[in-house]
Design an enzyme around this catalytic site. Structure first.
Site, PDB file in Angstrom:
ATOM      1  N   ASP A  11       1.011  -0.968   0.313  1.00 52.15           N
ATOM      2  CA  ASP A  11      -0.144   0.050  -0.250  1.00 52.15           C
ATOM      3  C   ASP A  11       1.279   1.360  -0.298  1.00 52.15           C
ATOM      4  O   ASP A  11       1.449   1.119   1.089  1.00 52.15           O
ATOM      5  CB  ASP A  11      -1.109   0.311   1.063  1.00 52.15           C
ATOM      6  CG  ASP A  11      -2.309  -0.967   0.984  1.00 52.15           C
ATOM      7  OD1 ASP A  11      -2.364  -1.438  -0.361  1.00 52.15           O
ATOM      8  OD2 ASP A  11      -2.400  -1.511   2.098  1.00 52.15           O
ATOM      9  N   ASP A 130     -13.183  -3.970  -1.612  1.00 51.42           N
ATOM     10  CA  ASP A 130     -13.052  -4.004  -0.277  1.00 51.42           C
ATOM     11  C   ASP A 130     -14.807  -4.375   0.402  1.00 51.42           C
ATOM     12  O   ASP A 130     -16.010  -3.578   0.021  1.00 51.42           O
ATOM     13  CB  ASP A 130     -13.234  -3.035  -0.252  1.00 51.42           C
ATOM     14  CG  ASP A 130     -11.456  -2.493  -0.495  1.00 51.42           C
ATOM     15  OD1 ASP A 130     -10.763  -3.254   0.132  1.00 51.42           O
ATOM     16  OD2 ASP A 130     -10.881  -1.381  -0.935  1.00 51.42           O
TER      17      ASP A 130
END
Length: 262
Positions: A11, A130
């Site tokens: 990330d 997600d």
């Protein structure tokens, strides 16, 4: 049986690898290019880069990071974050990505999946998801880095993704993300049962047994992890050796050091 893949996830925010828990408490953990090179040498099957604030802040993917990484690694690189148009796909692939991941924009503009698959091929199109549990056997899809509940049923969405031509799904559980208590097996099974395209398990891995559980209890094609690799608690080599001991097919790590073809 196809070999199961081990995929470190990086990330990235402002050019640095970061990590948080449940999408909060994010802290800087290092340089993405250095991490990518190390994971390549450890025998990772692929790498995933996510610019975690690109969609929220309205920016494009971090193409300089992609270019520098593509010069040093010999394995497939998936890049996501801020991908909104076909031109974004094109620029990201030109920068050196092998696959492009779309998440928020795919939810808001599903035809982007179909158009990208038609132009670049399904193998280049990964849809990241997600999702968070709302009741027994039911999950809802979030966008913008887990900030906004789109009120979209997860199973309906993955079936639509497959119909639109995506080549792969990266499924992240908000409930388990960063907690390191294991992957969301229930959600993984529900999605794997709903589609035929490969599904990557993401969110919650914290120990060797979590990888084994994902591969033994679900039909996921790959397992993605971040913290335990970033903080050097495990190497990719150690994970693969463990999985081999328990009969999980994985790619021989010695094969990853061949020249990358452009």
């Amino acid at each position: 049986m196809l070999a199961k893949r081990i995929i470190p996830c990086l990330d990235v925010r402002d050019g640095h690898v970061v990590k948080g828990v449940n999408f909060e408490g994010v802290k800087d953990v290092g340089d993405p290019v250095e991490f990518a090179y190390e994971y390549n040498m450890q025998g990772a099957d692929e790498l995933v880069f996510y610019d975690i604030t690109a969609s929220h802040e309205g920016r494009g993917a971090m193409l300089d990071v992609v270019r520098n990484t593509a010069k040093k690694v010999f394995i497939p690189l998936t890049v996501g974050g801020g991908i909104k148009t076909i031109e974004d796909f094109r620029e990201t692939l030109r920068a050196g990505a092998d696959k492009v991941s779309v998440n928020s924009q795919a939810v808001q503009n599903p035809e982007l999946i179909r158009e990208a698959a038609d132009i670049f091929g399904s193998q280049c199109v990964v849809v990241g998801i997600d999702a968070k549990k709302v009741s027994d056997g039911k999950w809802t899809v979030y966008i913008n880095g887990g900030r906004i509940d789109y009120k979209l049923d997860l199973i309906e969405w993955v079936r639509e993704i497959e119909k639109l031509g995506a080549g792969e799904i990266c499924l992240n559980s908000i409930d388990t993300d960063g907690v390191r208590g294991g992957y969301d097996i229930e959600m993984l099974n529900a999605v794997c049962d709903a589609v035929k395209i490969p599904v990557i398990a993401s969110g919650g891995c914290g120990k060797l047994e979590d990888f084994l559980e994902a591969f033994k209890k679900t039909n996921c094609s790959a397992a993605l992890a971040a913290s335990l690799f970033h903080f050097k608690e495990l190497t990719v080599n150690e994970v693969k050796s463990y999985l081999i001991k328990y009969g999980v097919p994985v790619r021989d790590v010695s094969n990853n050091l061949s020249p990358r073809l452009f």
